[in-house]
Design a protein around this motif. Structure first.
Motif, short mmCIF file in Angstrom:
data_model
loop_
_atom_site.label_atom_id
_atom_site.label_comp_id
_atom_site.label_asym_id
_atom_site.label_seq_id
_atom_site.Cartn_x
_atom_site.Cartn_y
_atom_site.Cartn_z
N ARG A 9 0.85 -1.19 0.00
CA ARG A 9 0.00 0.00 0.00
C ARG A 9 0.89 1.24 0.00
NH1 ARG A 9 -5.36 -0.23 3.59
NH2 ARG A 9 -5.39 -2.15 2.36
N GLU A 10 0.54 2.22 -0.84
CA GLU A 10 1.37 3.40 -0.96
C GLU A 10 0.56 4.68 -0.80
OE1 GLU A 10 3.15 3.50 -4.86
OE2 GLU A 10 1.26 3.95 -5.86
N PHE A 11 1.26 5.70 -0.35
CA PHE A 11 0.67 7.01 -0.13
C PHE A 11 0.30 7.66 -1.46
CE2 PHE A 11 -0.08 11.05 1.69
CZ PHE A 11 0.55 12.00 0.90
N VAL A 12 -0.86 8.31 -1.49
CA VAL A 12 -1.30 9.07 -2.66
C VAL A 12 -1.40 10.56 -2.34
CG1 VAL A 12 -3.15 9.42 -4.34
CG2 VAL A 12 -2.55 7.09 -3.61
N ALA A 13 -2.19 10.89 -1.30
CA ALA A 13 -2.41 12.29 -0.96
C ALA A 13 -2.92 12.38 0.47
CB ALA A 13 -3.43 12.93 -1.90
N ALA A 14 -2.74 13.54 1.07
CA ALA A 14 -3.24 13.77 2.42
C ALA A 14 -3.65 15.22 2.57
CB ALA A 14 -2.19 13.40 3.46
N ALA A 68 -7.87 7.86 8.32
CA ALA A 68 -8.03 9.01 9.21
C ALA A 68 -7.08 8.91 10.39
CB ALA A 68 -9.48 9.08 9.70
N ARG A 69 -6.61 10.08 10.81
CA ARG A 69 -5.72 10.16 11.96
C ARG A 69 -6.09 11.40 12.76
NH1 ARG A 69 0.74 11.34 12.18
NH2 ARG A 69 1.18 10.17 14.09
N PHE A 70 -6.30 11.21 14.07
CA PHE A 70 -6.81 12.29 14.90
C PHE A 70 -5.79 13.41 15.03
CE2 PHE A 70 -9.79 14.08 17.66
CZ PHE A 70 -9.16 14.56 18.79
N ARG A 71 -6.23 14.62 14.68
CA ARG A 71 -5.45 15.85 14.85
C ARG A 71 -4.06 15.79 14.24
NH1 ARG A 71 -7.30 19.96 18.17
NH2 ARG A 71 -9.18 19.47 19.36
N SER A 72 -3.92 15.01 13.18
CA SER A 72 -2.62 14.94 12.52
C SER A 72 -2.80 14.31 11.16
CB SER A 72 -1.64 14.12 13.37
OG SER A 72 -0.35 14.17 12.80
N ASP A 73 -1.74 14.28 10.39
CA ASP A 73 -1.76 13.63 9.10
C ASP A 73 -0.35 13.13 8.82
OD1 ASP A 73 -2.20 16.90 8.54
OD2 ASP A 73 -0.35 16.04 7.74
N SER A 74 -0.21 12.30 7.82
CA SER A 74 1.08 11.65 7.61
C SER A 74 1.15 11.05 6.21
CB SER A 74 1.27 10.54 8.66
OG SER A 74 2.41 9.76 8.40
N TYR A 75 2.38 10.80 5.77
CA TYR A 75 2.61 10.05 4.54
C TYR A 75 2.53 8.54 4.77
CZ TYR A 75 5.10 14.24 2.83
OH TYR A 75 5.45 15.51 2.44
N TYR A 76 2.62 8.12 6.03
CA TYR A 76 2.90 6.72 6.32
C TYR A 76 1.66 5.91 6.65
CZ TYR A 76 7.56 8.65 6.51
OH TYR A 76 8.72 9.30 6.20
N VAL A 77 1.56 4.75 6.01
CA VAL A 77 0.42 3.87 6.22
C VAL A 77 0.21 3.58 7.70
CG1 VAL A 77 -0.39 1.51 5.84
CG2 VAL A 77 0.64 2.78 3.95
N TYR A 78 1.27 3.30 8.42
CA TYR A 78 1.13 2.80 9.79
C TYR A 78 0.79 3.91 10.79
CZ TYR A 78 2.99 -1.34 7.67
OH TYR A 78 3.17 -2.41 6.84
#
Length: 123
Positions: free
Chosen positions: A45-50, A98-108
Motif C-alpha cells: 500500500r502506498e501514499f497518494v495524498a493527504a 483518518a488520523r486524529f489531529r494529525s496527518d502523515s505520509y505513512y500507512v502505519y
C-alpha cells in the motif's frame, strides 16, 4: 472513533477522470487528518495524498502531483480525491484513512481505514 466508506471507483480509459469520495461517521470529522492510499495487486500500500484536519495543508505523492487533488467538506463529513489524466499505472484499490489531529505520509500512522474502492484504468 471514525468509520470510513469509500465510493466512486470504476473502470475508465487512460486520460479520463474520476472523483473518489470517502464519507466519515461521527461528529468530530473536522478533527481528523485524512489520507488516500492505494494498493495494486502484489504491491505494498502506498501514499497518494493527504490533507490536514484544518484543510489548510495538502500534499501528494510525486506520481500523482499535478493530476490528483484532495479536498474535504467538513459540513458533509467527506473527503474527496479528484483524479484527472488517469494512467494505467493508477490502477489499484484506493483507500481513505483518518488520523486524529494529525496527518502523515505513512500507512502505519493511520489507525482508521475504509474498505476501499477499485479504480481500473485501461490503455
Amino acid at each position: 472513533q471514525v468509520q470510513l466508506v469509500e465510493s466512486g471507483g470504476g473502470l475508465v480509459q487512460a486520460g479520463d477522470s474520476l472523483r473518489l469520495s470517502c464519507a466519515a461517521s461521527g461528529r468530530t470529522f473536522n478533527k481528523y487528518g485524512m489520507g488516500w492510499f492505494r494498493q495494486a495487486p502484489g504491491k505494498e500500500r502506498e501514499f497518494v495524498a493527504a490533507i490536514s484536519w484544518t484543510g489548510g495543508t495538502t500534499y501528494y505523492a510525486d506520481s500523482v502531483k499535478g493530476r490528483f487533488t484532495i479536498s474535504r467538506d467538513n459540513a458533509k463529513n467527506t473527503v474527496y480525491l479528484q483524479m484527472n489524466s488517469l494512467k494505467p499505472e493508477d490502477t489499484a484499490g484506493y483507500y481513505c484513512a483518518a488520523r486524529f489531529r494529525s496527518d502523515s505520509y505513512y500507512v502505519y500512522d493511520y489507525p482508521y481505514w475504509g474498505q476501499g474502492t477499485q479504480v481500473t484504468v485501461s490503455s
